[in-house]
Design a protein around this motif. Sequence first.
Motif, PDB file in Angstrom:
ATOM      1  N   THR A 266       2.409   7.044   1.718  1.00  0.00           N
ATOM      2  CA  THR A 266       3.357   7.998   2.315  1.00  0.00           C
ATOM      3  C   THR A 266       4.425   8.421   1.310  1.00  0.00           C
TER       4      THR A 266
ATOM      5  N   TRP B  22       8.322   4.058   2.537  1.00  0.00           N
ATOM      6  CA  TRP B  22       7.687   3.221   3.574  1.00  0.00           C
ATOM      7  C   TRP B  22       6.568   2.365   2.982  1.00  0.00           C
TER       8      TRP B  22
ATOM      9  N   PHE C 132       0.858  -1.176   0.000  1.00  0.00           N
ATOM     10  CA  PHE C 132       0.000   0.000   0.000  1.00  0.00           C
ATOM     11  C   PHE C 132       0.896   1.229   0.000  1.00  0.00           C
TER      12      PHE C 132
ATOM     13  N   SER D 122       1.308  12.328   7.301  1.00  0.00           N
ATOM     14  CA  SER D 122       0.282  12.020   8.302  1.00  0.00           C
ATOM     15  C   SER D 122      -0.958  12.868   8.028  1.00  0.00           C
TER      16      SER D 122
END
Length: 407
Positions: A137, A168, A134, A144
Amino acid sequence: MFDMTERAQRYRDDLLAFMDEHVYPAEAVYEAQMVESGDPHFQPPIVEELKTEAKKRGLWNLFHPHPQWGPGLTNLEYAPLAEIMGRSAHLAPEATNCAAPDTGNMEVLTLFGTPEHQEQWLRPLLDGEIRSAFAMTEPAVASSDATNIQLRMDRDGDDYVLNGRKWWTSNALHKNCKVLIVMGKTDTSAPTHRQQSMMVVPIDAPGVTVQRGLPVFGYQDREGHAEVLFENVRVPKTALLAGEGDGFMISQARLGPGRIHHCMRAIGMAERALDLMIDRAQSRTTFGEPVANRANIQDWIAESRIEIDMARLLTLKAAHLMDTVGNKAARTEIAAIKVAAPNVALKVVDRAIQVHGGAGVSEDFPLAGMYAHLRTLRLADGPDEVHKRSIAQWELRRRDPNWGKRG
Ligand SMILES: Cc1cc2nc3c(=O)[nH]c(=O)nc-3n(C[C@H](O)[C@H](O)[C@H](O)COP(=O)(O)OP(=O)(O)OC[C@H]3O[C@@H](n4cnc5c(N)ncnc54)[C@H](O)[C@@H]3O)c2cc1C
């Protein structure tokens, strides 16, 4: 209040037997196979053997809430099972096809995928033949706040063209990873929460480059956390999940169940750390007394028990609310457990490390690895501060419905 149903009890007994008979004995084999391979992203044969055994025992896709695709357990029924899996986090979730981020991705494909997506990607994911990642980021923006993301998804005839950089992206270095669910922007002029879309992108699509794996405290996790470059990646318009502008809505749907799974596994890790702490304290003697006789050590043991049970109860409450009033209405509790469970587990693991002395930070015990993983859970799926901000906002508006809305 949280009585187990008969079928959940049956799955629990079967899972505990599987853990004792296969998973725990496989841990040393797993370590040996990984060391021998010399490749941090090696897929060790023992994992495939465990998958075969779990499937044979009917311990497969237990997370999946939709009866068409899995046993259809409720969140409350699945939560104790995820906790048990968390006790051996490198092996049990993958062995039972209940590992992140695939569980979330499978739910997204179930809810928002076209029949073609489901045939091409969901079915092999459910069968454990492939894995997925997925990609939301990005290194260049504070992700965030997902409204910040910049990866472009530009329409060009019957295609979209993707350009941007992610990092990430967990699982992208797993040997079986074949597909990415990517979040980007299709329309920068739309309202703030309608600019984002999600698309299904094969990992081998031309223009996708997995550039490097990011280590966590020096550990290269087997699944990898990748930096991924998208350069003129062309996908057909059918790659779109749900509709243009639905990216935010999908990410909200995806994260609720995923968070509760992470939390239950964290509680399982904490339970295992507490067992290790007790065993060590009882088996080592200093200044003429077992370490377990010292008042401060007993305090740590007692506090760990209290905190684990509190975190579990809060998590079960969140699971119960998700089942009965829905993820949206349970959002305060979901945010609360996402803060509480990793922090409690970290505290327990930290105490267990201290009781182990130097052994605690070595790789001869699983504690250092657990600590590294749990520390990342205070960031992944939203940092603590963002969840606390949401809880505080709901609390403030509970007393004043217009709080923060005034011009
Ligand atoms: C091991 C690991 C695995 C991950 N896996 C994935 C994955 O598979 N897919 C994916 O897309 N992402 C993944 N992530 C990324 C993770 O979700 C992000 O790191 C996280 O959302 C934070 O975004 P950021 O790193 O851009 O931090 P930023 O947004 O730059 O935030 C930095 C810090 O600012 C503070 N902060 C932010 N907002 C507020 C606020 N409102 N109030 C107070 N303080 C605030 C917080 O302390 C926060 O930690 C993973 C991360 C890790 C470490």
